[in-house]
Design an enzyme around this catalytic site. Structure first.
Site, short mmCIF file in Angstrom:
data_model
loop_
_atom_site.label_atom_id
_atom_site.label_comp_id
_atom_site.label_asym_id
_atom_site.label_seq_id
_atom_site.Cartn_x
_atom_site.Cartn_y
_atom_site.Cartn_z
N TYR A 173 -5.36 3.65 -2.05
CA TYR A 173 -4.27 2.90 -1.44
C TYR A 173 -3.29 3.85 -0.75
O TYR A 173 -2.92 3.65 0.41
CB TYR A 173 -3.55 2.08 -2.51
CG TYR A 173 -2.57 1.07 -1.96
CD1 TYR A 173 -3.00 -0.18 -1.55
CD2 TYR A 173 -1.22 1.36 -1.88
CE1 TYR A 173 -2.11 -1.12 -1.05
CE2 TYR A 173 -0.31 0.43 -1.38
CZ TYR A 173 -0.77 -0.80 -0.97
OH TYR A 173 0.13 -1.72 -0.47
N LYS A 177 -2.63 4.07 3.32
CA LYS A 177 -1.30 3.77 3.85
C LYS A 177 -0.69 4.99 4.55
O LYS A 177 0.04 4.84 5.54
CB LYS A 177 -0.39 3.27 2.74
CG LYS A 177 -0.83 1.94 2.13
CD LYS A 177 -0.92 0.82 3.15
CE LYS A 177 -1.22 -0.52 2.53
NZ LYS A 177 -1.29 -1.61 3.53
#
Length: 289
Positions: A173, A177
């Site tokens: 994640y 990002k």
């Protein structure tokens, strides 16, 4: 606060729930038209029907789109431009929470387990999927004239504060990002003189269906969730005639800030970084100076 011009068209991925759903409703309330692009066809169609019923006219259509599938995304954009003739805003918003990419670390059992292929689903959806959306957005903008707000188009990507901060439990994640943030900053430089803006919205944890509800319980108890209205307020700053580009608008609980680009050792590195851009453009046959 900036607002869209009436009749401007927004394409939103992951729009059947969470942040995307709230954003679509806000844009329709401002007089906009929206494309609800979501992997959940039933939820997307139902939401579009609700928006149309409330407006008493067609203000929304839905397209079923797995953002990791280029052909499905292309078909969604084609349906949008066929229906509404242009797209003024693209919100690359679809994303998922962390999926374990490797088994939990356990030296005592490691020798008895096979070495496994990593699960890159989180990175595929949160980064590759957003890059597919961005590629379609930017090529669509290139093919249309300047719109009522003075731009060929605006691209807004949903990132996260984990685009800046590491997370020991969410390496995929955080990696995806961070990729979104640096892509945004790089693309914003390239398109700065082309009547196209590129920005990112980067919230901390927001109470949405992105994860099982049980995950949110301790955050609610400790008041550590970010307010979705503050998230929408950041999207709104980028609408209409706003010239903001290359910015990461960030939200954590009641805190809102524009996260600065990393400038550590920038002056020492910039000559080489700038020259590589010049040389790469020449290599790729791009006339950008």
């Amino acid at each position: 606060m900036p607002a869209i011009s009436r009749g401007e068209v927004s394409y939103i991925t992951g729009a059947a729930s969470g942040i995307g759903r709230a954003l679509a409703a806000m844009l329709v309330d401002q007089g906009g038209l929206v494309i609800i692009a979501d992997i959940n066809a039933e939820a997307g169609s139902k939401f579009a029907a609700e928006l149309n019923e409330r407006a008493e006219k067609v203000v929304a259509i839905s397209v079923q789109t797995d953002t990791t599938n280029w052909e499905e995304q292309l078909a969604g954009f084609q349906k949008a431009t066929t229906t509404f003739k242009r797209i003024d805003y693209v919100f690359a918003n679809a994303g998922i929470a962390e999926h374990p990419w490797l088994p939990p670390f356990n030296p005592e059992t490691a020798a008895s387990r096979p070495i496994v292929k990593p699960n890159l689903a989180t990175a595929n959806i949160n980064l590759t999927g957003q890059l597919y959306t961005a590629a379609l957005a930017l090529q669509t903008f290139e093919r249309q004239e300047i719109g009522p707000s003075g731009f060929r188009g605006k691209l807004v990507l949903t990132s996260s504060v984990f685009g800046y901060y590491p997370s020991r439990a969410m390496p995929m994640y955080a990696a995806s990002k961070a990729g979104v943030i640096n892509f945004m900053r790089s693309a914003a430089q390239y398109y700065a003189d082309k009547n196209i803006t590129v920005n990112a919205i980067a919230p901390n944890l927001v109470d949405t269906p992105i994860a099982p509800d049980v995950l949110f319980v301790p955050f609610r108890e400790q008041k550590l969730l970010s307010d979705i209205q503050l998230v929408l307020d950041q999207f709104e700053k980028l609408l209409g005639d706003s010239k903001v580009t290359g910015q990461a608008l960030s939200i954590s609980q009641d805190n809102v800030w524009t996260h600065p680009a990393d400038k550590y050792m920038f002056e020492e590195n910039n000559p080489a970084c700038d020259l590589i851009s010049v040389q790469i453009f020449k290599l790729f046959g791009d006339s950008t100076p």
